[in-house]
Design a protein around this motif. Structure first.
Motif, short mmCIF file in Angstrom:
data_model
loop_
_atom_site.label_atom_id
_atom_site.label_comp_id
_atom_site.label_asym_id
_atom_site.label_seq_id
_atom_site.Cartn_x
_atom_site.Cartn_y
_atom_site.Cartn_z
N ALA A 194 8.65 -3.52 36.01
CA ALA A 194 8.85 -4.57 34.90
C ALA A 194 9.04 -5.35 34.32
O ALA A 194 7.98 -5.82 32.92
N ARG A 195 8.99 -6.57 34.75
CA ARG A 195 8.61 -7.77 34.41
C ARG A 195 7.51 -8.33 34.53
O ARG A 195 6.88 -9.00 33.83
N MET A 196 7.22 -7.92 35.83
CA MET A 196 5.63 -8.18 36.21
C MET A 196 4.88 -7.36 35.28
O MET A 196 3.92 -7.95 34.39
N MET A 197 5.16 -6.28 34.94
CA MET A 197 4.50 -5.53 34.11
C MET A 197 4.53 -6.78 32.73
O MET A 197 3.57 -6.27 32.44
N LYS A 198 5.43 -6.51 32.32
CA LYS A 198 5.20 -7.34 30.61
C LYS A 198 4.55 -8.51 30.67
O LYS A 198 3.57 -8.88 29.92
N GLN A 199 4.43 -9.45 32.34
CA GLN A 199 3.71 -10.53 31.63
C GLN A 199 2.78 -9.94 31.94
O GLN A 199 1.52 -10.92 31.35
N LEU A 200 2.05 -9.14 32.94
CA LEU A 200 0.84 -8.96 32.90
C LEU A 200 0.51 -8.27 31.47
O LEU A 200 -0.86 -8.24 31.24
N GLY A 201 1.17 -7.54 30.50
CA GLY A 201 1.12 -7.22 30.02
C GLY A 201 0.66 -8.32 28.52
O GLY A 201 -0.38 -8.57 27.94
N GLU A 202 1.40 -9.58 28.43
CA GLU A 202 1.15 -10.65 27.48
C GLU A 202 -0.02 -11.17 28.18
O GLU A 202 -0.91 -11.90 26.87
N THR A 203 -0.62 -10.92 28.78
CA THR A 203 -2.30 -11.36 29.46
C THR A 203 -3.28 -10.94 29.54
O THR A 203 -4.64 -10.54 29.75
N GLY A 204 -2.77 -9.38 28.77
CA GLY A 204 -4.06 -8.51 28.93
C GLY A 204 -4.17 -7.27 29.85
O GLY A 204 -5.22 -7.06 30.19
N GLY A 205 -3.09 -7.76 31.12
CA GLY A 205 -3.71 -7.14 32.48
C GLY A 205 -3.35 -5.81 32.90
O GLY A 205 -3.85 -4.77 34.22
N ALA A 206 -2.40 -5.41 31.64
CA ALA A 206 -1.78 -3.64 31.56
C ALA A 206 -1.34 -3.73 30.58
O ALA A 206 -1.72 -4.29 29.00
N ASN A 207 -2.14 -1.91 30.63
CA ASN A 207 -1.65 -1.90 28.60
C ASN A 207 -0.50 -1.12 28.34
O ASN A 207 0.48 -1.06 29.19
N LYS A 208 -0.02 -1.16 27.18
CA LYS A 208 1.47 -0.26 27.04
C LYS A 208 1.62 0.90 27.23
O LYS A 208 2.89 0.91 27.62
N LEU A 209 0.74 1.64 27.87
CA LEU A 209 1.44 3.17 28.46
C LEU A 209 1.96 2.55 30.00
O LEU A 209 2.91 2.98 30.11
N ASP A 210 1.36 1.82 30.57
CA ASP A 210 1.34 1.45 31.89
C ASP A 210 3.00 0.54 31.79
O ASP A 210 3.69 0.97 32.62
N GLN A 211 2.93 -0.19 30.85
CA GLN A 211 4.25 -0.67 30.68
C GLN A 211 5.62 -0.27 29.83
O GLN A 211 6.52 -0.28 30.42
N GLY A 212 5.46 1.00 28.77
CA GLY A 212 5.87 1.62 29.07
C GLY A 212 6.90 2.99 29.87
O GLY A 212 7.83 2.71 30.32
N ARG A 213 6.00 2.66 31.44
CA ARG A 213 6.26 3.56 31.69
C ARG A 213 7.00 3.10 32.64
O ARG A 213 7.84 4.18 33.22
#
Length: 478
Positions: A194-213
């Motif tokens: 979850a922390r890694m996905m949040k960091q990727l989202g902040e850089t644009g590497g992960a969309n909000k759907l993947d972060q939510g899952r």
């Protein structure tokens, strides 16, 4: 020879034949301790003094000093459970009743002194004894002795039942702790994702759907961890109650994992024969049937004569003779008291005794059939639970690890999305929990098989009827 003399003669022989039972000194515990040690190899003791309590506590604290094993938990329960001590008190009460029944009836002494015109008129005394109680003393003593033997087996059954319950509680407590550790480990991995996905989202590497899952996956695991912690607390308290622990004694340590699955299941040649030979509840019922048969014969033999007393009397009387002088005369005699069976012929007591006896026979027949079925079912559950746990250990978990590793490689190669990765992780966690549950069920099945072979169900209360004659008498004269 008169009727009273014949009854007195029979009563005297009854007293000589019966004798008086003596207290064992340990409350009848020696056969109980031997029986428990033979079946499960554990020690039991009745705590009757401060010294007994001190020794039991010292041993209990030594057992609690290290990590608690299954056998150690059973031994602590047998030393410290107060409900078990209450059962041993019941055994002591049965011994006291046996000794009391073996005692001859106490005679009653009556002293009288009469006054009239001119002062003292008459003085007398009477010694009365219950002839029927004395004559039937050997039969009543034998019935009480068998009831005492039956009580010993009841104490053994209570002890073995507690040992099985302690094993079950221990297994559940350790399994709950192991489940919590598994879920916490999975949550740590989910937290890192979850922390890694949040960091990727902040850089644009992960969309909000993947972060939510990923976030909801972590939240669900957190809820499962909270539920597992509650289960750990409940199962540990259930174990504490059986071990009789409180205060500082609660700081014992449980192992992190259940014992490993053995390489092979232990075969039992004929579980039905083992159950019929070893089950204590069947032994108790067999004892009860013999005791009830003796009780029924006793009631039938005394149905028309439920009370009989013989008394010896002496009187010293003062009488005036023709010259007006007082003379002293001594008078002796016997008094016989008997209940006349006009209304109560004893038929109800005889019928009651026979029905109680037949009830015990039918109860034993039913329990024997159930014992065979319970032994077969317990052994089938034991073998099936072993096979299931072994299948999880050797087939399902290795395949899950293989799938997870392959899916992770594909995710790193951007061939699958995070949804598939999370779905597989859920399945892996579920399989790990199911494998743990299968291992727990196997160990519980071992305890259930032991119960089916040596303990059985709850032993019903004794059906022996009261054979003490009623305190009624009609004096027939001096």
């Amino acid at each position: 020879m008169t009727v009273a003399s014949r009854m007195a003669h029979a009563a005297a022989w009854g007293l000589l034949a019966a004798g008086c039972a003596k207290f064992t000194g340990d409350g009848g515990m020696a056969p109980v301790a031997d029986g428990v040690r033979k079946e499960i190899g554990k020690d039991v003791a009745k705590l009757t003094s401060a010294e007994d309590n001190r020794r039991a506590r010292e041993r209990m604290q030594a057992l609690l000093a290290g990590p608690l094993s299954e056998d150690t938990a059973v031994q602590v329960a047998l030393l410290n459970n107060r409900g078990l001590q209450a059962a041993y008190n019941d055994l002591g009460l049965s011994e006291a009743e046996y000794v009391q029944t073996s005692l001859p009836p106490n005679p009653a002494l009556t002293v009288s002194r009469l006054f009239g015109t001119g002062g003292f008129v008459e003085i007398g005394f009477q010694l009365v004894g219950n002839l029927l109680a004395a004559a039937t003393l050997p039969a009543r003593t034998e019935i009480a002795r068998r009831e005492f033997e039956e009580a010993r087996y009841r104490a053994i059954a209570t002890t073995l039942s507690l040992s099985v319950d302690a094993r079950r509680a221990y297994i559940r407590a350790v399994a709950a702790r192991q489940r919590l550790a598994l879920l916490e480990q999975s949550r740590e991995a989910a937290d890192a994702s979850a922390r890694m996905m949040k960091q990727l989202g902040e850089t644009g590497g992960a969309n909000k759907l993947d972060q939510g899952r990923v976030a909801v996956f972590y939240a669900e695991l957190s809820a499962q961890v909270a539920q597992a912690r509650l289960a750990v607390a409940k199962e540990r308290e259930a174990l504490n109650r059986l071990l009789g622990l409180w205060g500082t004694d609660l700081d014992y340590t449980l192992p992190a994992r259940l014992p490993a699955l053995p390489k092979a299941a232990e075969p039992v040649a004929d579980v039905e024969v083992e159950a019929m030979r070893r089950r204590v509840d069947l032994i108790v019922l067999r004892y009860e049937i013999v005791t009830l048969a003796k009780s029924a014969k006793f009631v039938d033999a005394t149905r028309y004569m439920s009370f009989l007393e013989l008394g010896g009397g002496f009187r010293n009387e003062l009488e005036n003779n023709d010259a007006g002088e007082q003379t002293s005369k001594n008078r002796y005699g016997l008094e016989l008291g008997i209940v006349i069976p006009i209304f109560d012929t004893g038929e109800a007591r005889v019928t009651t005794a026979r029905e109680i006896y037949m009830r015990a026979v039918n109860r034993l027949a039913e329990r024997s059939i159930n014992a065979r079925s319970e032994a077969r079912a317990a052994y089938m559950a034991y073998r099936a639970s072993y096979d299931i746990a072994r299948f999880y250990e050797t087939r399902i978990l290795p395949l899950r690890r293989q799938i997870s590793e392959e899916l992770l490689l594909r995710y790193n190669g951007m061939l699958v999305d995070v949804f598939e990765l999370l779905a597989e992780e859920r399945e892996r966690i579920n399989s790990a929990i199911a494998s743990l549950d299968a291992l727990r069920d196997y160990h519980l099945a071992v305890a259930d098989l032991q119960a089916a072979l040596i303990v059985g169900g709850t032993v019903p209360p004794s059906g022996v009827i009261n054979t003490t004659p009623p305190p009624e008498t009609i004096p027939l004269g001096l």
